[in-house]
Design a protein around this motif. Structure first.
Motif, PDB file in Angstrom:
ATOM      1  N   CYS A  66      33.406 -50.469  17.814  1.00 45.12           N
ATOM      2  CA  CYS A  66      33.924 -51.812  18.124  1.00 45.12           C
ATOM      3  C   CYS A  66      35.331 -51.761  18.740  1.00 45.12           C
ATOM      4  O   CYS A  66      35.762 -52.717  19.373  1.00 45.12           O
ATOM      5  CB  CYS A  66      33.927 -52.683  16.872  1.00 45.12           C
ATOM      6  N   CYS A  69      40.059 -50.586  15.764  1.00 49.11           N
ATOM      7  CA  CYS A  69      41.083 -49.644  15.294  1.00 49.11           C
ATOM      8  C   CYS A  69      42.082 -49.336  16.406  1.00 49.11           C
ATOM      9  O   CYS A  69      43.284 -49.254  16.173  1.00 49.11           O
ATOM     10  CB  CYS A  69      40.430 -48.359  14.790  1.00 49.11           C
ATOM     11  N   CYS A 210      39.170 -51.522  10.174  1.00 47.96           N
ATOM     12  CA  CYS A 210      37.813 -51.014  10.456  1.00 47.96           C
ATOM     13  C   CYS A 210      36.778 -51.795   9.634  1.00 47.96           C
ATOM     14  O   CYS A 210      36.806 -51.773   8.409  1.00 47.96           O
ATOM     15  CB  CYS A 210      37.734 -49.521  10.146  1.00 47.96           C
TER      16      CYS A 210
HETATM   17 FE1  SF4 Z   1      35.320 -49.901  14.918  1.00 46.89          FE
HETATM   18 FE2  SF4 Z   1      35.935 -48.549  12.676  1.00 46.89          FE
HETATM   19 FE3  SF4 Z   1      34.670 -47.275  14.682  1.00 46.89          FE
HETATM   20 FE4  SF4 Z   1      37.223 -48.024  14.956  1.00 46.89          FE
HETATM   21  S1  SF4 Z   1      36.423 -46.533  13.519  1.00 46.89           S
HETATM   22  S2  SF4 Z   1      35.578 -48.296  16.486  1.00 46.89           S
HETATM   23  S3  SF4 Z   1      37.271 -49.949  13.822  1.00 46.89           S
HETATM   24  S4  SF4 Z   1      33.887 -48.976  13.472  1.00 46.89           S
END
Ligand code: SF4
Ligand code: SF4
Length: 259
Positions: A66, A69, A210
């Motif tokens: 997503c 982070c 996250c």
């Molecule tokens: Fe999304 Fe967590 Fe993956 Fe980062 S670590 S891209 S916040 S799922």
């Protein structure tokens, strides 16, 4: 130990080092770099066993790409807005049935990466969050000619901006591409595990946001920490283990294609 205290320690360390250089300069050909090395060795004799030893776990199976982070890190740490500067980023791996591996990270993953669904052509697809590995045998620390890059007593690789001369040696030495030259401060920049937060008992910003708990932060010396529990429950691997950097970022679910 707070950043201020570390900076004070380092300032004292450099003051005494400079005094030492002044003292020896007329008597021998000892090089400043050797003096730094000696003083650092003394510094490393400090007993740090009562301090935390910070590390991070990354669960590849949980990461959905997503990019929250990456976004949170940019905001929290005032990382330059241009798309090519990141303290952390997420890579999307696509492995084709013919063995070809594609690695992409548009805008570091900000805005979200689209996971490819297995098909006639695609064997698998997965996300790999990356950041500084906070190596305990850190090539960047070894490469820094002025001691600006150092390992804090609680195991975090930091850059003292007031000592960095912007030579970029550390950036070239890092085998994980985890550093960049900050175009505004003109000093080497990198992930600090959000040192300003963790020393106040908070999680790093990337961990906090996250949504799938794909990033796990904690004290490796605390058996009750989330990180130690994660390590007990899951098989983990380091990135590029053959380099013996003894990093403190532990990946679960990593496959052989990951570089
Ligand atoms: Fe999304 Fe967590 Fe993956 Fe980062 S670590 S891209 S916040 S799922
Ligand atoms: Fe240094 Fe790179 Fe290791 Fe981070 S990942 S400690 S920047 S060598």
């Amino acid at each position: 130990m707070g950043t201020k205290r570390i900076r004070e320690n380092r300032r004292n360390f450099f003051k005494s080092t400079i005094a030492l250089i002044g003292g020896v300069i007329t008597y021998s050909l000892i090089k400043p770099i050797e003096v730094f090395a000696q003083a650092k060795e003394e510094e490393s004799k400090e007993d740090t066993s009562n301090l935390p030893l910070w590390g991070m776990g990354v669960d590849i199976e949980s990461c959905v790409g997503c990019g929250k982070c990456v976004e949170a890190c940019k905001i929290e740490n005032n990382v330059p807005k241009e798309p090519f500067y990141f303290r952390t980023w997420v890579e999307q791996y696509t492995v084709k049935n013919d063995g070809e591996v594609k690695i992409e990270s548009p805008n570091g993953g900000i805005g979200g990466l689209k996971q490819s669904v297995p098909s006639k052509d695609i064997f698998k697809s997965f996300m790999v969050p990356k950041l500084c590995n906070h190596c305990s045998e850190a090539p960047c620390v070894q490469a820094c000619p002025v001691g600006a890059t150092f390992i804090s007593p609680d195991g975090v690789v930091l850059v003292d901006e007031s000592y960095c001369i912007g030579c970029s040696y550390c950036i070239q030495a890092c085998p994980y591409g985890a550093r960049f030259m900050n175009p505004f401060t003109k000093v080497a920049d990198k992930c600090t595990f959000c040192y300003h937060r963790i020393t106040k008992g908070l999680d790093p910003a990337c961990v906090e946001v996250c949504p799938t708990d794909a990033r796990i932060f904690g004290d490796l010396r605390d058996k009750k920490s989330d990180l130690v529990k994660f390590l007990q429950k899951n098989q983990t691997q380091l990135l590029k283990p053959h380099l013996n950097t003894h990093s403190r970022v532990f990946y679960h679910g990593i496959s052989s294609e990951v570089k």
